[in-house]
Write an enzyme that holds these catalytic residues in place. Sequence first.
Site, short mmCIF file in Angstrom:
data_model
loop_
_atom_site.label_atom_id
_atom_site.label_comp_id
_atom_site.label_asym_id
_atom_site.label_seq_id
_atom_site.Cartn_x
_atom_site.Cartn_y
_atom_site.Cartn_z
N HIS A 75 3.58 -2.12 -6.50
CA HIS A 75 2.07 -2.04 -5.95
C HIS A 75 1.33 -1.42 -5.35
CE1 HIS A 75 -1.28 -5.48 -6.61
NE2 HIS A 75 -1.21 -4.09 -6.52
N GLU A 109 5.59 -11.07 -7.94
CA GLU A 109 5.69 -10.00 -6.26
C GLU A 109 5.88 -10.95 -5.80
OE1 GLU A 109 2.15 -7.53 -6.36
OE2 GLU A 109 2.42 -6.62 -8.48
N ARG A 145 -2.48 -6.04 -13.12
CA ARG A 145 -2.06 -7.39 -12.19
C ARG A 145 -1.01 -7.59 -13.37
NH1 ARG A 145 -4.54 -6.27 -8.71
NH2 ARG A 145 -5.71 -7.55 -6.63
C1 DGY Z 1 -6.58 -4.29 -5.95
O1 DGY Z 1 -7.03 -3.36 -5.34
O2 DGY Z 1 -6.34 -5.07 -6.74
C2 DGY Z 1 -5.01 -3.09 -6.18
O3 DGY Z 1 -4.49 -4.16 -7.26
C3 DGY Z 1 -4.25 -2.85 -4.56
O4 DGY Z 1 -5.46 -1.98 -4.26
#
Ligand code: DGY
Length: 319
Positions: free
Chosen positions: A285, A267, A238
């Site tokens: 992402h 983002e 993240r």
């Molecule tokens: C998640 O699943 O948390 C990813 O960041 C996106 O697939």
Amino acid sequence: MSNVYVTRMIPEAGIEHLKAHCDKVEINPDDHVLEPGELLEKVKGRDAVLCLLTDIINDQVYEAAGPQCRIFANMAVGFNNLDLEAARKRNIVVSNTPGVLDDATADMAWSLLFSTARRIVESDAHMRSGKWDGWGPLQFIGKDITGRTLGIIGAGRIGTNFALKSAGFNMKVLYADVRRNEELETKLGAKKVELDELLKESDFVSLHVFLSPETTHLIGERELTLMKDSAVLINSSRGPVIDEKALVKALQNGDIASAGLDVYEFEPKAAEGLLELKNVVACPHIASATFDTRNNMALIAARNITEVLAGRDPITRVN
Ligand code: DGY
């Protein structure tokens, strides 16, 4: 009469499952994130909502959905976009999609590591520019990967998957986690170390932690300064795990060599100056974006909904 809302078009496997098992399924037909006001309006009166990591699900949203609402099923392994405590108080189940995206996410972290270390994006751009005038001994010199030290921050499912894939590259593996990971220690001879030691020793550092108050800005100016100036930082977890402004400064100053990023602090924006840097590989992402993985994520989110609406436990509950 089960009434389900899907906040954005998702892969067909999930939609088919919902349509086969629920009375009413409405999907946001536009491929965009709903504005907060639209979201409040759309969830009203639903028994279940299939949401995405781009939807901010707070108590206001649960309130708007109404007391009959049983589950918010997030189509992601991460769940930092949902208020779990507020859901618990209202007896709403929150679910995620763990497991099915481990390989895709770990593969993506490796893709970022390779392309950053070997300057793939830069050299591809050079080739396409028509400026290449033939082989040269000093062109696009990158970093060795084989035999180097790999530092894994967060040795859960995805971090472990990523680390195990290093076996073919004969790397020394360090990991930092609150828990011991015997699988990594047995299979790779990996060593559990404190975060500072990992940062000081690793040639490649890859982040695989969940976002929480404890992991927000886990990597900031101090940590970046601890890293080798030849080190590469990879983030497929993240964005807010890294203080992105501090990262830009570290990359500009040469405190670290380069970064491969799939996620960003704010983002869809990237910090000022980040995308001008040649020593950054930046993807939007997409770590879980493979056909099979996204289908499986959609299907698990949909199955969590139908299980809960049938009075059973979800397959992958968060709260
Ligand atoms: C998640 O699943 O948390 C990813 O960041 C996106 O697939």
